[in-house]
Design a protein around this motif. Structure first.
Motif, mmCIF file in Angstrom:
data_model
loop_
_atom_site.group_PDB
_atom_site.id
_atom_site.type_symbol
_atom_site.label_atom_id
_atom_site.label_comp_id
_atom_site.label_asym_id
_atom_site.label_seq_id
_atom_site.Cartn_x
_atom_site.Cartn_y
_atom_site.Cartn_z
ATOM 1 N N PRO A 19 0.807 -1.213 0.000
ATOM 2 C CA PRO A 19 0.000 0.000 0.000
ATOM 3 C C PRO A 19 0.842 1.265 0.000
ATOM 4 O O PRO A 19 1.780 1.418 0.763
ATOM 5 C CB PRO A 19 -0.796 -0.128 1.316
ATOM 6 C CG PRO A 19 -0.861 -1.608 1.562
ATOM 7 C CD PRO A 19 0.438 -2.144 1.065
ATOM 8 N N SER A 21 0.102 4.262 0.977
ATOM 9 C CA SER A 21 0.050 5.060 2.188
ATOM 10 C C SER A 21 1.090 4.612 3.199
ATOM 11 O O SER A 21 1.624 5.416 3.950
ATOM 12 C CB SER A 21 -1.350 4.966 2.806
ATOM 13 O OG SER A 21 -1.694 3.609 3.015
ATOM 14 N N ALA A 22 1.395 3.321 3.231
ATOM 15 C CA ALA A 22 2.397 2.826 4.164
ATOM 16 C C ALA A 22 3.791 3.244 3.735
ATOM 17 O O ALA A 22 4.670 3.461 4.560
ATOM 18 C CB ALA A 22 2.307 1.310 4.267
ATOM 19 N N GLN A 25 4.178 7.543 4.367
ATOM 20 C CA GLN A 25 3.769 8.218 5.578
ATOM 21 C C GLN A 25 4.897 8.991 6.251
ATOM 22 O O GLN A 25 4.685 9.604 7.282
ATOM 23 C CB GLN A 25 3.166 7.207 6.562
ATOM 24 C CG GLN A 25 1.691 6.956 6.322
ATOM 25 C CD GLN A 25 0.857 8.193 6.527
ATOM 26 O OE1 GLN A 25 0.784 8.756 7.617
ATOM 27 N NE2 GLN A 25 0.219 8.662 5.473
ATOM 28 N N GLU A 133 -4.852 5.916 -4.508
ATOM 29 C CA GLU A 133 -4.111 5.741 -3.268
ATOM 30 C C GLU A 133 -3.204 6.903 -2.889
ATOM 31 O O GLU A 133 -2.523 6.841 -1.863
ATOM 32 C CB GLU A 133 -3.289 4.451 -3.338
ATOM 33 C CG GLU A 133 -4.142 3.196 -3.325
ATOM 34 C CD GLU A 133 -3.316 1.955 -3.117
ATOM 35 O OE1 GLU A 133 -2.318 1.779 -3.847
ATOM 36 O OE2 GLU A 133 -3.659 1.164 -2.227
ATOM 37 N N ARG A 165 -8.850 -2.457 4.612
ATOM 38 C CA ARG A 165 -7.963 -1.365 4.200
ATOM 39 C C ARG A 165 -7.833 -0.334 5.319
ATOM 40 O O ARG A 165 -8.072 0.853 5.133
ATOM 41 C CB ARG A 165 -8.492 -0.714 2.919
ATOM 42 C CG ARG A 165 -8.359 -1.548 1.661
ATOM 43 C CD ARG A 165 -6.908 -1.871 1.310
ATOM 44 N NE ARG A 165 -6.097 -0.690 1.202
ATOM 45 C CZ ARG A 165 -5.899 -0.021 0.060
ATOM 46 N NH1 ARG A 165 -6.442 -0.461 -1.059
ATOM 47 N NH2 ARG A 165 -5.144 1.050 0.040
ATOM 48 N N GLU A 166 -7.452 -0.802 6.478
ATOM 49 C CA GLU A 166 -7.260 0.119 7.598
ATOM 50 C C GLU A 166 -6.192 1.156 7.282
ATOM 51 O O GLU A 166 -6.175 2.247 7.868
ATOM 52 C CB GLU A 166 -6.897 -0.672 8.860
ATOM 53 C CG GLU A 166 -6.937 0.150 10.137
ATOM 54 C CD GLU A 166 -6.775 -0.699 11.389
ATOM 55 O OE1 GLU A 166 -6.416 -0.130 12.436
ATOM 56 O OE2 GLU A 166 -7.010 -1.923 11.327
ATOM 57 N N ASP A 167 -5.299 0.839 6.321
ATOM 58 C CA ASP A 167 -4.266 1.797 5.941
ATOM 59 C C ASP A 167 -4.847 3.092 5.404
ATOM 60 O O ASP A 167 -4.204 4.150 5.471
ATOM 61 C CB ASP A 167 -3.337 1.187 4.899
ATOM 62 C CG ASP A 167 -4.075 0.799 3.624
ATOM 63 O OD1 ASP A 167 -4.773 -0.232 3.630
ATOM 64 O OD2 ASP A 167 -3.955 1.533 2.623
ATOM 65 N N ASN A 170 -4.849 6.173 7.545
ATOM 66 C CA ASN A 170 -3.640 6.994 7.632
ATOM 67 C C ASN A 170 -3.694 8.180 6.686
ATOM 68 O O ASN A 170 -2.888 9.101 6.786
ATOM 69 C CB ASN A 170 -2.406 6.152 7.307
ATOM 70 C CG ASN A 170 -2.171 5.051 8.311
ATOM 71 O OD1 ASN A 170 -2.546 5.180 9.481
ATOM 72 N ND2 ASN A 170 -1.575 3.949 7.872
ATOM 73 N N ARG A 171 -4.633 8.144 5.734
ATOM 74 C CA ARG A 171 -4.802 9.261 4.796
ATOM 75 C C ARG A 171 -6.041 10.085 5.115
ATOM 76 O O ARG A 171 -6.436 10.946 4.328
ATOM 77 C CB ARG A 171 -4.877 8.725 3.363
ATOM 78 C CG ARG A 171 -3.558 8.146 2.881
ATOM 79 C CD ARG A 171 -3.613 7.756 1.417
ATOM 80 N NE ARG A 171 -4.241 6.466 1.188
ATOM 81 C CZ ARG A 171 -5.261 6.245 0.368
ATOM 82 N NH1 ARG A 171 -5.815 7.262 -0.283
ATOM 83 N NH2 ARG A 171 -5.745 5.046 0.199
#
Length: 419
Positions: A19, A21-22, A25, A133, A165-167, A170-171
């Motif tokens: 992902p 976002s990971a 970050q 994303e 999609r817990e990631d 973060n967005r």
């Protein structure tokens, strides 16, 4: 993904599937984003639609931070809409039924906005965030009532978790309207990104707000542009806080906000390609190189969703004369880009109606792609009408070996003799 079987080196699989976002970050959401698309941005002549089409249009025009309004339907579903007041019905060209402005979730999802745009539930908005994303989303949930705040944000968290999609969380950039709201939301989920917005705060004490933000890891404060004063902005910036003004739709007002010390703005109409008008020109292009069979050639890359894309024309010219050279043709009848390996590349001219505006309008490619007559499903994008592919996917689709340079400034490509 390509329909025919293509070998993919391990590191490339990780690069493509992990992902974004990971990966990204380490940088703050605002670092390269002076513009926030208000209410998902304007679409055609309409603003504040909070629609699917507005989301996609904003991304295509280069916004990477979108603000969305959230409300609750009469049956408790979180949807993307400013509110259900009479004015919203008027602006969105919808009719109040039976004398009540209440709207069920079923009616909400089945009634077009301004007769042509697609409404979004919070769950549908998250589907877009999963697809695009590189987008950060700022919440404008309106409510300060503790129970409604819990309902909205628990729903937002549940949607992401249920998608696996817990990631995405973060967005999410959470806007709060008072100190207590942050405490309430943190009990639900430890969001990373926060904004303190002042439109619900009469006579704000900027010194107290600055201290609260600095003590609680809140990097950004937003202020109605009509209330922006340099001395108040300075109280916030002195604590390292970035200030955004809302909602600004004139370049002169944008300049005035910058002169007052603001970092950025929320806007309906000012586009990322307008930033040069305030001396903030930014381009997603970056200059690197390709090493082809030990020969280094300069190349321009374009960043899309944190990945490097290259113009098909440029790539064809760079590998021309190697074992993997190829020809490019365009069939207007079938809207197909045809790649023929072993052929000699020549310019395809302007038959694809390329846009020379330089606005970097980016869209998912409308073209079918064939390699030696076989359909492939490699995802391309057009940038001002020119066709780009992810450099790794393109090279591998053409049977080349590829790896990123150790310094991150380009790629090493090894051509392979065709059987």
């Amino acid at each position: 993904m390509i329909k025919r079987k293509i070998g993919v080196v391990f590191f490339a699989v990780i690069f493509l599937l992990f992902p974004i976002s990971a990966q990204a970050q380490t940088k703050k959401w605002y670092e390269q984003n002076r513009l926030v698309a208000h209410a998902l941005g304007a679409i055609e002549d309409k603003k504040e639609t909070n629609s699917k089409e507005a989301f996609i249009h904003s991304w295509e025009n280069g916004y990477k931070v979108l603000e969305a309004d959230f409300s609750l339907t009469s049956d408790g579903v979180v949807v993307v809409r400013h509110d259900f007041d009479q004015d919203s019905y008027y602006n969105l060209e919808q009719q109040v039924q039976n004398g009540s402005t209440a709207m069920t979730a079923n009616r909400f999802v089945n009634e077009k906005i301004n007769f042509r745009y697609t409404p979004l539930t919070a769950a549908q908005l998250f589907e877009l965030l999963a697809e695009y994303e590189d987008i950060y989303l700022i919440t404008d949930t309106k409510y300060t009532d503790t129970q409604k705040v819990k309902t909205q944000f628990q729903s937002i968290v549940n949607i992401a978790k249920n998608m696996g999609r817990e990631d995405i969380l973060n967005r999410i950039v959470v806007q709060i309207y008072n100190n207590e709201m942050m405490t309430t939301i943190k009990q639900i989920y430890p969001f990373e990104n926060w904004i303190y917005t002042l439109y619900q705060t009469p006579n704000p004490n900027y010194d107290e707000i600055a201290s609260f933000c600095a003590s609680n890891g809140i990097d950004v404060v937003t202020i109605n542009y009509e209330a922006v004063k340099k001395e108040n902005v300075q109280k916030l910036t002195a604590k390292g806080i970035k200030v955004y003004a809302h909602t600004v739709n004139r370049i002169l007002d944008f300049k005035a906000m910058l002169n007052a010390g603001c970092y950025g703005i929320y806007t309906d109409y000012i586009k990322p390609y307008d930033l040069d008008l305030v001396n903030m020109a930014r381009t997603p292009f970056w200059a690197g190189s390709l090493m082809i069979d030990q020969k280094t050639i300069g190349a321009n890359f374009y960043r899309i969703m944190e990945k490097d894309y290259i113009k098909l024309r440029d790539f064809a010219a760079i590998v021309s004369g190697t074992k993997n050279q190829f020809e490019v043709k365009y069939d207007s009848k079938t809207n197909t880009v045809q790649i023929i390996t072993g052929g000699v590349y020549t310019s395809i001219g302007n038959e694809m109606l390329l846009d020379t505006s330089g606005k970097c309008i980016t869209k998912k490619s409308p073209y079918n792609v064939e390699i030696n007559g076989a359909n492939v499903s490699i995802q391309g994008y057009t940038v001002d009408g020119d066709l780009y592919f992810h450099v790794v996917e393109l090279a591998e689709a053409l049977a080349m070996k590829v790896e990123k340079k150790s310094d991150g400034k380009g790629y090493i490509i090894t051509t392979v003799t065709q059987k």
